[in-house]
Design a protein around this motif. Sequence first.
Motif: not given
Length: 865
Positions: A560-588
């Motif tokens: 299975i082809p695969a690649r590694v991606v680096s960046g930033f992960r922002v989770t929802g209020a319940d800790g899920g992977h979906l970020m709700p619509a709106g604004s968010r400050t991303v930190t280190s």
Amino acid sequence: MISKLIRFSLLPLAILATGLSGSMWLRAFPAATLAVPLFGSAVLSVLTSAMAVMLSRRSMRWTVPAGLVAFVLYALLVVLRQPLGFAELINGFVHGPAQLLSFALPLVSPRSLMVWPAALCWLAGLLAGESLARSRFTLLPYAGWLVTFGVGYAASSRARGADASTARRVDLLVGAGLLVSLILLRVGQGWLAADAGSERAGTGEPAADTAPRGRDENLIPVQRIWAGVATTLVVVALAGYLASTSYFGGPPKQLKRVPAVIVADPTTPLAYVASLRPSNHTDPGSALFDVTVDRPVPGYFGIASVDFYDGDSWSFNRDFRPSGGIVPADSDPDLAPAVPVVTQDFHVISDQLASTPWMPAIFRPQRVSGLAVSVDALSGMIVPTGQLSTGQRYQVRSAAPSQTFTELPAGWLPATSAPPVDSELPGQLRSTLTSVIASFAAETGQSASTPTSFLQAMVADLQANYLQSQLAPTGSATAPVSRPVSRPATGESSSKVAGKPPKPAASSKRPSAPATPSAGTAIGGNSFAAVLGAILGPQRSGTPEQYATLCALIARDLGIPARVVSGFRVTGADGGHLMPAGSRTVTSQDAYTWVEIPVRGAGWLVLDPSPARFAKTDAQPSVGVSKSSSPSRTPTQAALATESSGGHAVAPKSVVQADHSRGAHQRWYLIPFAVLLIVLVVIGLLLVAKRLRLERRRRIRDARHRVIAAWQETLDVLAECGLGELRMLTGAEVAAAADAQFGAVPAGHVSRVAQVADLAAFSEQIPIVARHAEDAWTAHRAVRKSVRASLSLTDRIRSHLKLGLGGRPGSAGRAGTAILAGRSRRGAAAKRGGQGATLERGRQGSTSGRGRQVSTSERGRRRKH
């Protein structure tokens, strides 16, 4: 009535021709971006110049600069949408051509890229409006339209896309439309030019003693129109056939400019992201950027993807090209599915992000606005062309799938169109990976014979039974991130631009490593030994970079082809992977690394294997240093690496487009030289045009027409020297005007030319031979010399910079009639007395039965007899 209809139709035809001539630029820009500036330029340029001429009745030295000033206002308000954006306007003129030829097409930003297309379209319309308003039926507007079309066609040829046959048909249709409009314009202008010969001087009424118009003068020249349309169809059909034959095979020759490149210092996005994370997961970290999304979306903001692994570290090899903001879609349509588009608005608020060559975005972007970017069309990765700055704002639009890899139902298929580098593995790792896969199969109870289900089960096992380390990788991971430095694109850098993946540094010749990593292996590193020692060791914990490395390698080993991606992960209020619509400050603290896998019909989906729970200690001993407290090892602990390179290879240098803005001020001195060059070219063209006009008229074979051409040249010289419009005056009146303006000597020479021209135009029974033509041209040379000698130096220079009415030599008989026969000759002769009136009445009698074509030579005389 017909003449009025034809006259009124010329302006719409000119606007249509101007729009069609510039429409090729729509291949390089989206229609929503360029349509209004381009077609608005086509309409306003023609109308503005025509109205300026009709309302002011000033010369071109006043109306042309007024048209250029109008373009500057139009460019600021409509093209750039910056009323005070003079710097952007100058930047568009200076750097626009190079950027248009080097940026990846299609383009969307910056808006200064649209300055040149709008300027070319405006110039073509300006020439057309001036010509129509002044009734100067020259070929100059036609040249402007064809040049504008040709430049747009050549500069946008790289944007034709994969469907070349459809693009070719569209190009042929646009070209055919332009040719038809030009032919209709030329036919209409020819009709009006011929019709003007029957108008009475100064009143616009037909002469009282002029014969009624013939059939050709009362009907629209349908034969000419059909002939022109038929010619256009033949030319278009022939061009379409030749373009599709093998004669034009081979590699395409496209008008483009190879941009300079700069080479980044050794660093990887994994190293940058890992160095951002605080050592303690309870530390909120420092704010990096604000982001606003318009719909719920998986909150994975990637900065870069890496795809080559040599056993020690990850790296990438990209061919970055400047772009106008458009990122080409994936070459595999199955990896560009029709999913909702998410718009992201970014605001950089920290120097930690501004000082790097990376910029975050969700999934594969479609469009970037707000700053110049360079793109890698293969991977969809984007980087800033210049340097991000604190306070920088930009917007990204991406087609973001709403599901992740672990949410896929059974039966999905990996895409096989991924680049081969996404499936490569170092040969010495395969035997160890086989043991690791077997251990995870025993631990999860899921067979590896079904790779999709196995990967999902393995990720669930990692997230449930393993821990995330709070230790930032050391060694290569802490390599400083530095700005790219300029260097010629030669040697190794040239191979990077070609897109060739780097080769492992003699990895096949390395001996097998012992079970315990060497002393030089950095704890928390991404080497194969460090990854297995961390995740499968006693602590069963690792960094997101290590988990992503392990899962990507296992996926590749399963095919299975695969690649590694680096960046930033922002989770929802319940800790899920979906970020709700709106604004968010991303930190280190949000710095993160994951895996992406291509899925048919869904695109590159996120595979996030890192656990949400953190280890209690930052200590992470090497494999074999301490024993497990458990009396027996787990299956995965029994599969510790037995082969490793035992070190950290330096990541290859990535190729990023250079930022030339710093040296822009050094090229300001070129602007005066460019202006001077343009002025010299214009003056040279004027002088050459006059010389060609003179030689063209002198080479007319028919002696009668050559005499009339000498009179036309005399009128042009007098007009250029300051007498103005002379076509509606008789020869005696022209001589009187020359006497009052230049003196008796030039007036005498003018009278000599006028007398011979009167004989040629009005006395068909008197044969005109070569001697009469030579006398007329000899008198004309005397006129030119004496008139120029009477002028001051300033007036003489001005006369050289003016271009007379011109006139086509092929229609010398008709033009001569328009000049001489339409001047109220009877009234003028009555004022001058007997002999002149007698000659004029004889002329009117001899021409009353033949209409306007009275100055044709031998054929007309034969019909009379």
